[in-house]
Write a protein that holds these residues in place. Structure first.
Motif, PDB file in Angstrom:
ATOM      1  N   THR A 106       0.820  -1.215   0.000  1.00  0.00           N
ATOM      2  CA  THR A 106       0.000   0.000   0.000  1.00  0.00           C
ATOM      3  C   THR A 106       0.853   1.262   0.000  1.00  0.00           C
ATOM      4  O   THR A 106       0.410   2.298  -0.476  1.00  0.00           O
ATOM      5  N   SER A 107       2.072   1.198   0.558  1.00  0.00           N
ATOM      6  CA  SER A 107       2.956   2.362   0.522  1.00  0.00           C
ATOM      7  C   SER A 107       4.400   1.931   0.750  1.00  0.00           C
ATOM      8  O   SER A 107       4.671   0.911   1.384  1.00  0.00           O
ATOM      9  N   VAL A 108       5.301   2.740   0.212  1.00  0.00           N
ATOM     10  CA  VAL A 108       6.745   2.562   0.405  1.00  0.00           C
ATOM     11  C   VAL A 108       7.288   3.917   0.830  1.00  0.00           C
ATOM     12  O   VAL A 108       7.237   4.877   0.061  1.00  0.00           O
ATOM     13  N   ASP A 109       7.780   4.001   2.067  1.00  0.00           N
ATOM     14  CA  ASP A 109       8.302   5.255   2.611  1.00  0.00           C
ATOM     15  C   ASP A 109       9.782   5.103   2.906  1.00  0.00           C
ATOM     16  O   ASP A 109      10.248   4.024   3.263  1.00  0.00           O
ATOM     17  N   ARG A 110      10.494   6.222   2.801  1.00  0.00           N
ATOM     18  CA  ARG A 110      11.928   6.218   3.093  1.00  0.00           C
ATOM     19  C   ARG A 110      12.249   7.395   3.994  1.00  0.00           C
ATOM     20  O   ARG A 110      11.828   8.518   3.738  1.00  0.00           O
ATOM     21  N   THR A 111      12.964   7.135   5.081  1.00  0.00           N
ATOM     22  CA  THR A 111      13.423   8.206   5.965  1.00  0.00           C
ATOM     23  C   THR A 111      14.931   8.097   6.104  1.00  0.00           C
ATOM     24  O   THR A 111      15.520   7.069   5.780  1.00  0.00           O
ATOM     25  N   GLY A 112      15.518   9.154   6.624  1.00  0.00           N
ATOM     26  CA  GLY A 112      16.966   9.187   6.727  1.00  0.00           C
ATOM     27  C   GLY A 112      17.447   9.490   8.119  1.00  0.00           C
ATOM     28  O   GLY A 112      16.776   9.232   9.120  1.00  0.00           O
ATOM     29  N   LYS A 113      18.600  10.091   8.162  1.00  0.00           N
ATOM     30  CA  LYS A 113      19.294  10.392   9.409  1.00  0.00           C
ATOM     31  C   LYS A 113      18.550  11.420  10.253  1.00  0.00           C
ATOM     32  O   LYS A 113      18.724  11.476  11.468  1.00  0.00           O
ATOM     33  N   ASP A 114      17.690  12.208   9.640  1.00  0.00           N
ATOM     34  CA  ASP A 114      16.969  13.250  10.363  1.00  0.00           C
ATOM     35  C   ASP A 114      15.975  12.697  11.381  1.00  0.00           C
ATOM     36  O   ASP A 114      15.534  13.414  12.268  1.00  0.00           O
ATOM     37  N   GLN A 115      15.632  11.430  11.307  1.00  0.00           N
ATOM     38  CA  GLN A 115      14.676  10.821  12.222  1.00  0.00           C
ATOM     39  C   GLN A 115      15.321  10.227  13.473  1.00  0.00           C
ATOM     40  O   GLN A 115      14.634   9.683  14.326  1.00  0.00           O
ATOM     41  N   ILE A 116      16.632  10.338  13.608  1.00  0.00           N
ATOM     42  CA  ILE A 116      17.331   9.788  14.762  1.00  0.00           C
ATOM     43  C   ILE A 116      17.072  10.677  15.970  1.00  0.00           C
ATOM     44  O   ILE A 116      17.231  11.892  15.899  1.00  0.00           O
ATOM     45  N   ALA A 117      16.675  10.074  17.070  1.00  0.00           N
ATOM     46  CA  ALA A 117      16.398  10.822  18.301  1.00  0.00           C
ATOM     47  C   ALA A 117      17.508  10.558  19.306  1.00  0.00           C
ATOM     48  O   ALA A 117      17.937   9.428  19.497  1.00  0.00           O
ATOM     49  N   SER A 118      17.973  11.611  19.940  1.00  0.00           N
ATOM     50  CA  SER A 118      18.985  11.491  20.987  1.00  0.00           C
ATOM     51  C   SER A 118      18.275  11.467  22.331  1.00  0.00           C
ATOM     52  O   SER A 118      17.535  12.387  22.670  1.00  0.00           O
ATOM     53  N   ILE A 119      18.498  10.416  23.087  1.00  0.00           N
ATOM     54  CA  ILE A 119      17.824  10.248  24.369  1.00  0.00           C
ATOM     55  C   ILE A 119      18.861  10.343  25.478  1.00  0.00           C
ATOM     56  O   ILE A 119      19.834   9.598  25.500  1.00  0.00           O
ATOM     57  N   ASP A 120      18.649  11.277  26.400  1.00  0.00           N
ATOM     58  CA  ASP A 120      19.521  11.415  27.549  1.00  0.00           C
ATOM     59  C   ASP A 120      18.785  10.903  28.783  1.00  0.00           C
ATOM     60  O   ASP A 120      17.749  11.444  29.153  1.00  0.00           O
ATOM     61  N   PRO A 121      19.319   9.860  29.426  1.00  0.00           N
ATOM     62  CA  PRO A 121      18.655   9.343  30.621  1.00  0.00           C
ATOM     63  C   PRO A 121      18.636  10.383  31.737  1.00  0.00           C
ATOM     64  O   PRO A 121      19.499  11.251  31.804  1.00  0.00           O
ATOM     65  N   TYR A 122      17.667  10.273  32.605  1.00  0.00           N
ATOM     66  CA  TYR A 122      17.532  11.190  33.729  1.00  0.00           C
ATOM     67  C   TYR A 122      18.440  10.722  34.854  1.00  0.00           C
ATOM     68  O   TYR A 122      18.132   9.776  35.567  1.00  0.00           O
TER      69      TYR A 122
END
Length: 158
Positions: A106-122
């Motif tokens: 039904t769909s083919v999507d492509r994402t790149g490096k911009d979707q990377i999330a940086s997570i800092d633990p509390y």
């Protein structure tokens, strides 16, 4: 004559030691995951392909959707690292292929490096709700509760 050769020997030893020390700081590159071929990825067409044809074209996915088996993900990531530092992502591609209930694309999507999330633990500990107990309360808190009358696992009254 020995006075002239000593500075040269010292210079050569210093340069050799510096070369050996900096060789440990060499960086390296690493590729992980699916190796994406642009021609094969563009060959997957909405409405004409199904799960079987996508698997024959692209191979098995890196992973499928956690809540929906009709989403396939092909993940490719290139990183570079210098010495003992954390790796930095230089390039990332995520190809997501969605299918309907019948198994057709039904769909083919492509994402790149911009979707990377940086997570800092509390901090260093995870905050919890409720009462905080001291070390001794945690250590000695269960004395007398295991096997007591009325406690789970306790024997019948004696």
């Amino acid at each position: 004559m020995t006075n002239v050769t000593f500075p040269r020997l010292l210079l050569a030893a210093t340069l050799t030691a510096a070369g050996l020390l900096t060789s440990g700081c060499a960086g390296y590159r690493e590729s992980r995951g699916y190796i994406l071929d642009e021609q094969l990825a563009s060959a997957v067409q909405v409405g004409t392909d199904n799960k079987t044809s996508v698997e024959k074209t692209l191979g098995r996915p890196t992973f499928t959707g956690q809540f929906n088996d009709n989403e396939w993900y092909y993940v490719s990531r290139n990183t570079s690292t210098l010495a003992f530092r954390d790796p930095k992502v230089t390039e990332q591609t995520v190809l997501r292929v969605r299918f309907d209930a019948a198994g057709n694309v039904t769909s083919v999507d492509r994402t790149g490096k911009d979707q990377i999330a940086s997570i800092d633990p509390y901090g260093r500990t995870t905050p919890t709700l409720g009462r905080r107990k001291s070390f001794f309360e945690e250590f000695f808190g269960n004395i007398g509760t295991v096997g007591g009358v009325g406690a789970p696992g306790a024997g019948q009254g004696q």
